[in-house]
Design an enzyme around this catalytic site. Structure first.
Site, PDB file in Angstrom:
ATOM      1  N   ASP A   1     -50.641  -4.842 -18.641  1.00  0.00           N
ATOM      2  CA  ASP A   1     -50.388  -3.435 -18.928  1.00  0.00           C
ATOM      3  C   ASP A   1     -51.179  -3.017 -20.170  1.00  0.00           C
ATOM      4  OD1 ASP A   1     -49.446  -0.902 -19.266  1.00  0.00           O
ATOM      5  OD2 ASP A   1     -47.327  -1.417 -19.335  1.00  0.00           O
ATOM      6  N   TRP A   2     -52.464  -2.740 -19.957  1.00  0.00           N
ATOM      7  CA  TRP A   2     -53.369  -2.306 -21.020  1.00  0.00           C
ATOM      8  C   TRP A   2     -53.435  -0.783 -20.982  1.00  0.00           C
ATOM      9  CZ3 TRP A   2     -59.133  -4.356 -21.446  1.00  0.00           C
ATOM     10  CH2 TRP A   2     -59.770  -3.724 -22.525  1.00  0.00           C
ATOM     11  N   GLU A   3     -52.858  -0.127 -22.014  1.00  0.00           N
ATOM     12  CA  GLU A   3     -52.820   1.332 -22.066  1.00  0.00           C
ATOM     13  C   GLU A   3     -53.624   1.843 -23.263  1.00  0.00           C
ATOM     14  OE1 GLU A   3     -48.857   2.968 -21.619  1.00  0.00           O
ATOM     15  OE2 GLU A   3     -48.225   1.258 -20.434  1.00  0.00           O
ATOM     16  N   PHE A   4     -54.875   2.176 -23.054  1.00  0.00           N
ATOM     17  CA  PHE A   4     -55.704   2.099 -21.861  1.00  0.00           C
ATOM     18  C   PHE A   4     -57.098   1.704 -22.319  1.00  0.00           C
ATOM     19  CE2 PHE A   4     -52.531   5.325 -20.790  1.00  0.00           C
ATOM     20  CZ  PHE A   4     -52.068   4.862 -19.572  1.00  0.00           C
TER      21      PHE A   4
END
Length: 372
Positions: A129-132
């Site tokens: 979950d790389w935001e972003f």
């Protein structure tokens, strides 16, 4: 597309979902809503949110307190549902993900640590979950991270004679990242198709109190802009992602605004910031309490397939059984892989929204005669 809009509140069916459909929910670590409180009959997958790599070693360091929580999480939920551990999240520094993904040696260290932790605590998969990612290079690095994670997962499964871990990712609501100053900043679609089991599209927070006008936080449509669930999901498919690998996100919370003028209260009404709730957000059950306690006006907006309520200067946009049913039918029309919720503990005590999503999903399958 909205033919079920006013019907789903009135039917109740008991079904078993297909094993290939995704009906997932994220559980954010908290003492007030333990994993044992999750109604696992409504879901196929539950995500543990979140773990974060060390900013010096780039590995997952698990303190004893977290280790105990992880062990309890998987022990409680297995074998009822499939469990995945999610790494990152909105509060995790995007720059650290960028540093990990841009260096081959660091990627390898992160990947090996991630697989080891997932196996040690009995998870079935891993979620990134790389935001972003905020540049073309970072998107490219993300695709490389996916590729190397998949290769390592396959290798580890072969060496240990275990079933390979699942690999998923939480992504922006659209395949093109609007907030970047770089034009044509697209997710690594080819790597997604080749290496991920599916993506969790965050089809929410499309509008919020950071704007000076009210708007549907997760409206299915928006005739005035591209900030809609429909646009985002279609963009992923137009971008080339296999529809079955696209999973639609549904929020179990509302966004609130303080109206500039209480007599002007439609969608697009002028606002002066966040309304009630913590930082302009309320759990679904809190929204319903607000509606009941204040006698709020509840409005269904057919143009956006969204619902909102207002009382005095407070305005709340959220999802209810009617709008969720419409979204589920839309997702089915695109032949998506399923849906997920953010997050456990925010639904009503009787899981009203989660139950509606499951019933609507299965009703659509029965209507179309589709077997997933």
């Amino acid at each position: 597309m909205l033919r079920f809009l006013f019907l789903p509140m009135f039917f109740v069916i008991t079904v078993k979902s297909s094993t290939s459909d995704i009906k997932a929910i994220y559980w954010l670590q908290q003492p007030l809503f333990p994993p044992s409180a999750i109604n696992t009959s409504l879901f196929t997958h539950v995500y543990y949110a979140f773990l974060a790599p060390n900013n010096a070693t780039y590995q997952l360091d698990i303190p004893d307190s977290t280790a105990a929580t992880l062990a309890t999480f998987t022990a409680t939920l297995r074998p009822s549902v499939t469990t995945l551990v999610s790494i990152g999240g909105a509060n995790f520094k995007a720059d650290l993900f960028a540093a990990i993904a841009s260096n081959a040696a660091v990627r390898a260290s992160f990947i090996n640590s991630t697989i080891a932790v997932a196996r040690a605590f009995g998870f079935h998969g891993v979620d990134i979950d790389w935001e972003f990612p905020r540049s073309a290079n970072e998107m490219k690095d993300l695709g490389q991270l996916f590729k190397e994670l998949r290769a390592a997962i396959v290798s580890e499964a072969s060496a240990t004679s275990q079933k390979p871990l699942l690999l998923t990712a939480a992504v922006y609501f659209s395949v093109d990242y609007f907030l970047s100053t770089t034009t044509s900043l697209l997710y690594p679609v080819r790597s997604i198709n080749e290496n991920l089991d599916w993506i969790n599209v965050m089809s929410y927070d499309l509008n919020g109190p950071w704007s000076n006008r009210t708007g549907p936080p997760a409206g299915l449509f928006d005739p005035k802009s591209n900030a809609s669930v429909a646009y985002g999901l279609r963009s992923w498919i137009r971008g080339g992602v296999i529809p079955k690998k696209v999973v639609m996100g549904l929020p179990l919370y509302g966004r609130t605004w303080q109206l500039l003028d209480p007599s002007v209260h439609g969608i697009g009404a002028p606002a002066v910031g966040a309304g009630i709730g913590m930082d302009g957000a309320m759990a679904l059950f809190q929204v319903l309490e607000f509606n009941n306690e204040t006698g709020a006006n509840v409005v269904y907006d057919e143009e956006t397939a969204s619902v909102y309520s207002y009382s005095g200067s407070n305005w709340v946009g959220y999802d209810d059984p009617v709008t969720v049913a419409a979204k589920v039918e839309f997702a089915q029309s695109l032949y998506l892989g399923g849906y997920f919720f953010w997050a456990a503990g925010l639904d009503t005590n009787d899981w009203k929204i989660s139950t509606q999503a499951l019933n609507s999903w299965m009703l659509c399958i029965n209507e179309r005669g589709r077997v997933n």
